[in-house]
Scaffold this motif. Structure first.
Motif, short mmCIF file in Angstrom:
data_model
loop_
_atom_site.label_atom_id
_atom_site.label_comp_id
_atom_site.label_asym_id
_atom_site.label_seq_id
_atom_site.Cartn_x
_atom_site.Cartn_y
_atom_site.Cartn_z
N GLY A 81 1.09 -1.05 -0.01
CA GLY A 81 -0.10 0.14 0.24
C GLY A 81 0.41 1.60 0.62
N VAL A 82 0.67 2.15 -0.60
CA VAL A 82 0.76 3.55 -0.06
C VAL A 82 0.01 4.40 0.89
CG1 VAL A 82 1.11 3.17 -2.41
CG2 VAL A 82 -1.33 4.21 -1.26
N TYR A 83 1.06 5.39 1.20
CA TYR A 83 0.70 6.80 2.23
C TYR A 83 1.62 7.90 1.53
CZ TYR A 83 5.52 6.31 3.79
OH TYR A 83 6.75 6.40 3.66
N VAL A 84 0.98 9.14 2.23
CA VAL A 84 1.82 10.17 2.36
C VAL A 84 1.26 11.34 3.27
CG1 VAL A 84 0.03 11.89 1.35
CG2 VAL A 84 2.56 12.19 0.81
N TYR A 85 2.72 11.93 4.36
CA TYR A 85 2.16 12.21 5.33
C TYR A 85 2.23 14.05 4.44
CZ TYR A 85 4.34 9.22 8.20
OH TYR A 85 4.06 8.31 8.90
N GLY A 86 1.13 14.60 5.34
CA GLY A 86 0.70 16.14 5.48
C GLY A 86 -0.46 16.59 6.32
N SER A 87 -0.91 17.49 5.87
CA SER A 87 -1.60 18.29 6.88
C SER A 87 -2.82 18.42 6.73
CB SER A 87 -1.56 20.19 7.41
OG SER A 87 -1.00 20.69 5.88
N ALA A 88 -3.08 18.19 4.95
CA ALA A 88 -4.91 17.63 4.56
C ALA A 88 -4.24 16.56 3.90
CB ALA A 88 -4.90 18.93 3.86
N SER A 89 -5.08 16.00 3.10
CA SER A 89 -5.46 15.29 2.84
C SER A 89 -5.02 14.97 1.13
CB SER A 89 -7.37 14.46 1.94
OG SER A 89 -6.98 12.90 0.77
N ALA A 90 -4.42 14.41 0.38
CA ALA A 90 -3.71 14.59 -0.62
C ALA A 90 -3.01 12.80 -1.45
CB ALA A 90 -1.98 14.89 -0.70
N PHE A 91 -2.79 13.05 -2.73
CA PHE A 91 -2.77 11.77 -3.50
C PHE A 91 -1.23 10.45 -3.08
CE2 PHE A 91 -0.55 9.67 -7.05
CZ PHE A 91 -1.69 8.19 -7.23
N PRO A 92 -1.35 10.13 -2.13
CA PRO A 92 -0.35 8.82 -1.80
C PRO A 92 0.42 8.38 -2.37
CG PRO A 92 -2.15 7.63 -1.47
CD PRO A 92 -2.69 8.52 -2.05
N ASN A 93 1.46 8.14 -2.57
CA ASN A 93 2.40 7.50 -2.96
C ASN A 93 3.65 7.41 -3.06
OD1 ASN A 93 3.80 10.12 -2.38
ND2 ASN A 93 4.18 10.97 -4.85
N LEU A 94 3.82 6.97 -1.47
CA LEU A 94 5.07 6.33 -0.84
C LEU A 94 4.54 5.15 -0.38
CD1 LEU A 94 6.24 9.75 1.39
CD2 LEU A 94 7.60 9.04 -0.79
N SER A 95 5.47 4.30 -0.47
CA SER A 95 4.89 2.73 -0.12
C SER A 95 6.69 2.64 0.98
CB SER A 95 4.50 1.69 -0.86
OG SER A 95 6.26 1.74 -2.24
N TYR A 96 5.83 1.69 1.67
CA TYR A 96 6.42 0.98 2.76
C TYR A 96 6.58 -0.66 3.09
CZ TYR A 96 9.49 0.15 7.31
OH TYR A 96 10.37 0.19 8.20
N GLN A 97 7.51 -1.36 2.83
CA GLN A 97 6.81 -2.82 2.79
C GLN A 97 5.48 -3.75 3.14
OE1 GLN A 97 8.82 -3.93 6.95
NE2 GLN A 97 10.56 -2.51 6.78
N SER A 98 5.43 -3.54 1.47
CA SER A 98 3.64 -3.84 1.27
C SER A 98 3.11 -3.51 2.51
CB SER A 98 4.11 -5.18 0.56
OG SER A 98 4.31 -5.55 1.04
N SER A 99 2.83 -2.06 3.61
CA SER A 99 1.84 -2.32 4.66
C SER A 99 0.38 -2.46 4.04
CB SER A 99 2.22 -1.53 4.57
OG SER A 99 3.69 -1.18 5.36
N ASN A 100 -0.19 -2.72 4.69
CA ASN A 100 -1.61 -2.73 4.61
C ASN A 100 -2.38 -1.91 5.68
OD1 ASN A 100 -4.65 -2.97 4.23
ND2 ASN A 100 -5.10 -5.08 5.00
N TYR A 101 -3.15 -0.64 4.27
CA TYR A 101 -3.33 0.34 5.94
C TYR A 101 -4.99 0.45 5.68
CZ TYR A 101 1.49 2.17 4.69
OH TYR A 101 3.02 2.54 5.06
N TRP A 102 -5.61 -0.97 5.60
CA TRP A 102 -6.86 -1.09 5.63
C TRP A 102 -7.59 0.04 5.57
CZ3 TRP A 102 -7.13 -6.03 6.81
CH2 TRP A 102 -6.73 -5.68 7.64
N ALA A 103 -7.50 0.37 4.34
CA ALA A 103 -8.57 1.05 2.98
C ALA A 103 -9.09 0.02 2.49
CB ALA A 103 -7.75 2.29 2.71
N ASP A 104 -10.00 0.35 2.51
CA ASP A 104 -11.10 -0.68 0.70
C ASP A 104 -12.00 0.83 0.52
OD1 ASP A 104 -11.93 -2.45 0.07
OD2 ASP A 104 -11.38 -3.47 1.90
N LEU A 105 -13.21 -0.34 0.07
CA LEU A 105 -14.23 0.43 -0.70
C LEU A 105 -15.12 -0.61 -0.86
CD1 LEU A 105 -13.38 -0.48 -4.84
CD2 LEU A 105 -12.13 -1.20 -3.32
N VAL A 106 -16.41 -0.61 -1.56
CA VAL A 106 -17.71 -0.47 -1.58
C VAL A 106 -17.75 -0.80 -3.01
CG1 VAL A 106 -20.42 -1.30 -1.18
CG2 VAL A 106 -18.72 0.04 0.79
N PHE A 107 -18.18 -1.78 -3.98
CA PHE A 107 -18.28 -1.75 -4.83
C PHE A 107 -19.88 -2.69 -5.64
CE2 PHE A 107 -17.72 -4.59 -8.90
CZ PHE A 107 -17.45 -3.34 -9.50
#
Length: 720
Positions: A81-107
């Motif tokens: 998965g991907v992440y990014v640090y910041g003070s507001a929501s932004a497009f995440p483009n970094l990754s670390y050790q194929s982590s699962n940050y438990w964000a999912d979707l309803v389809f």
């Protein structure tokens, strides 16, 4: 929800105060997604996050594949998965050790009764509407608010026209990942021209995946950049006519672009050629701000008219206006003859005084001996400025003369000193030793040349450590002056040792060098004992023998060499067939260190006389010519005896003799009148053998003459 290219498709806010566990929020409107397309789901929080790692691995596929959807294996397209640090929501483009940050979707495969009725819109374009300076070679693109149907997006829907309404041929493509339509013109757009792009809406225009059509045409305009300058032609500053063959003159060349404007960005070079004769240099230096100015020399054996100089770069060639070239005039006479009067009776005795040219000292601070002309200054910060690219005519309160000075590292700083020409006119033609008075504070290598195309051709190393006026004279070698003009070109120096970076030129002395008999000490016919030439430097010291050494890397001739610490046998250098007369003797001596050379003109006194070399000649031939005094030859044979030397300064103990030169000390007098007689020996008897010659003493002598036949315009000539 994002496209893989970072376009935000939808967002919603989670309610606050929700309980622990999975949290779910419904988008205001469902987002239809396309097959075989990557999307990204993220959430933003400022209070921490959950993570499990590693998760998105090949071995764990079953945990995150739910057909018809699947998550990507980490590294399949990028990190997951991907992440990014910041003070507001932004497009995440970094990754670390194929982590699962438990964000999912309803389809869901169908939205049931919920129907998408929102038409697509254009949210941004490149170039932007109203933009100027657009690259004529770039593509035109538009980003939509939602995925659109690529089937209905082609050249009939997305078009580009010029100011006259002419359609620009182009291809159109759509990238579902970034929601971007791109129009790529076939060929380059016109420079500095307005264009209008249109994306059509309505029934035959853009549609989203639900069939909603864009409500209206989206139209925007922009202007392309002006055509970049390219070299079109050169312009020459007026060349004064006539110029003199063999003498340098300044040529200024300016580069122009296709609009007739100075091409200030041109920094290349141009080849130089001339319509008649020859030219040096054959190439300019680099242009600066579109201009090159420098010295050129046109040479020819005959006078020329209508000469043009051409500059060529690639396919661009331009020429100067025509100018004439005159032949180099002869310099003033080397010997000046005078008498108390210029009208005498037949048979009347009158004195003729002959004065030899004694040489010249050229003070380089004088405006008529320097180009460019400098203004005197005592400003030390100006002198020591290593980035201004300027020479300084520096006057020091403790020194009675100025010096043309600069920091040596102006050249290394890529600032570059302008080429300095030191010159003098009215010099009698002939060979001269050039002796320069150089700033000698630190050990410095001074570069110089006698032609403008190579001011770094020669060099001399000063010893450093000079006190008092801090200047010392050093020999620069010999030069043959033709046309009465002396030129010396300088531009750089290198610091060899020490810290103070400044170098400087105060004056140049021209010492006349007389021609005569010259022989090599390494020739078997001119040495006793006879030696064998070697290139083995190990034989130069500690064997008690002379060595005829050939230093192949920089010296084209052998030198008879020894060690100052050796007890050497006496060496005789000699030559036969020398006409009887008085000669000044010169020797070409090895001169890397200051050494006292002993010598004599008789076998019983090989150390009766001596000369001390200045040292410091560590490059090139490493030999300089020094005067040994005057000798009279009566039997046709000249001999010089040498045996030892002393090291005055430095550490290298080797000394050496390369050439001997005999310069006639006497002058012969002749006259245009056959009745002119001379009394060279002063015995009162005119016309005896040898009476028409005499020996210079301190560059002059006086001889009695008388004319035995009448005539007008009679001349007397002295020649060595």
């Amino acid at each position: 929800l994002w496209t893989s290219g970072g376009t935000l498709l939808a967002e919603a806010a989670f309610p606050t105060g929700t309980p622990a566990g999975w949290q779910e929020v419904t988008l205001a409107e469902p987002v239809p997604i396309a097959a075989d397309t990557t999307y990204l789901v993220s959430y933003f929080t400022s209070s921490g996050y959950a993570a499990s790692r590693p998760y998105f691995t090949e071995a764990n596929r079953s945990a995150y594949e739910r057909p018809p959807l699947r998550a990507l294996v980490d590294g399949e397209e990028s990190g997951n998965g991907v992440y990014v640090y910041g003070s507001a929501s932004a497009f995440p483009n970094l990754s670390y050790q194929s982590s699962n940050y438990w964000a999912d979707l309803v389809f869901v495969t169908s939205i049931g009764p919920v129907i998408d009725t929102t038409p697509p819109t254009v949210v941004s374009t490149i170039p932007a509407g109203g933009a100027s300076g657009a690259d004529p070679e770039t593509s035109i693109s538009a980003i939509f608010s939602e995925p659109v149907n690529a089937t209905y997006l082609d050249g009939a829907v997305f078009e580009l026209r010029d100011a006259g309404g002419v359609l620009a041929p182009a291809t159109v493509a759509y990238d579902a990942a970034t929601l971007t339509a791109t129009l790529d013109p076939i060929g380059v757009l016109a420079y500095n021209s307005p264009y209008t792009a249109t994306i059509k809406g309505g029934a035959y225009g853009v549609q989203d995946l639900s069939g909603n059509v864009m409500a209206a045409d989206f139209v925007w305009s922009f202007t392309t950049a002006a055509e970049p300058p390219v070299l079109d032609h050169f312009g020459f500053a007026t060349i004064v006519s006539p110029q003199t063959a063999g003498l340098p003159f300044t040529v200024a060349v300016t580069a122009y672009d296709q609009n007739g404007v100075v091409f200030s960005g041109f920094s290349g070079t141009a080849a130089l050629s001339v319509s008649a004769g020859s030219i040096q240099p054959l190439q300019t230096g680099a242009f600066s701000a579109g201009v090159w100015s420098g010295y050129v020399v046109v040479s020819n054996n005959e006078a020329l008219t209508g000469v043009v100089i051409s500059a060529t770069t690639g396919t661009v060639t331009s020429s100067s206006a025509g100018f004439d070239v005159q032949l180099l005039p002869a310099g003033p006479p080397f010997y000046t003859l005078t008498s108390p009067a210029y009208s005498y009776l037949t048979g009347e005795v009158f004195p003729v005084t002959v004065q030899a040219y004694a040489g010249a000292q050229i003070n380089l601070g004088d405006d008529n001996h320097q180009l460019p002309v400098l203004v005197p200054s005592s400003n030390v910060p100006l002198l020591e400025n290593a980035t201004d690219g300027l020479w300084t005519e520096f006057t020091h309160t403790s020194r009675p003369y100025p010096s043309i000075m600069a920091p040596h590292n102006e050249y290394e700083n890529n600032v570059g000193l302008p080429l300095m020409r030191f010159y003098a006119s009215g010099i009698p033609d002939g060979p001269y030793e050039v002796i320069a008075n150089l700033y000698d504070n630190a050990q410095m290598r001074y570069f110089y040349g006698f032609t403008p195309d190579d001011p770094l051709a020669h060099s001399v190393v000063v010893r450093g450590g000079a006190t008092g006026y801090q200047h010392t004279e050093y020999s620069l070698g010999t030069v043959n002056i033709v046309g009465g003009v002396f030129n010396l070109y300088v531009q750089d120096a290198d610091l060899v040792s020490g810290t103070y970076p400044v170098f400087g030129w105060a004056w140049v002395r021209l010492a006349p060098v007389k021609t005569g008999i010259r022989f090599s000490t390494a020739d078997d016919a001119h040495q006793s004992p006879v030696l064998v030439t070697t290139t083995n430097a190990g034989l130069l010291t500690n064997d008690g023998q002379w060595t005829e050494f050939l230093y192949t890397s920089s010296r084209p001739y052998a030198s008879v060499m020894g060690d100052v610490n050796e007890a050497l046998p006496m060496m005789r250098f000699f030559t036969d067939g020398v006409p009887s007369g008085t000669y000044d003797v010169f020797a070409n001596l090895y001169d890397t260190n200051s050494i006292r050379y002993y010598y004599g003109f008789t076998a019983d006194a090989p150390d009766s006389q001596s000369v001390v070399t200045q040292g410091g000649f560590v490059t090139g031939e490493q030999h300089r010519e020094y005067p040994l005094g005057r000798v009279t030859v009566t039997d046709g044979t000249f001999s010089l005896y040498v045996q030892n030397a002393d090291l005055v300064s430095g550490t290298y103990p080797v000394f050496g003799w390369a050439h001997i030169r005999l310069s006639p000390a006497g002058l012969a007098l002749s006259s245009s009148s056959p009745g002119m007689q001379f009394d060279g020996d002063g015995d009162g008897i005119f016309g005896e053998p040898e009476d028409a010659s005499s020996v210079l003493l301190n560059n002059t002598f006086t001889i009695n003459a008388r004319g035995m036949s009448a005539g007008d315009g009679i001349t007397i000539t002295a020649a060595d």
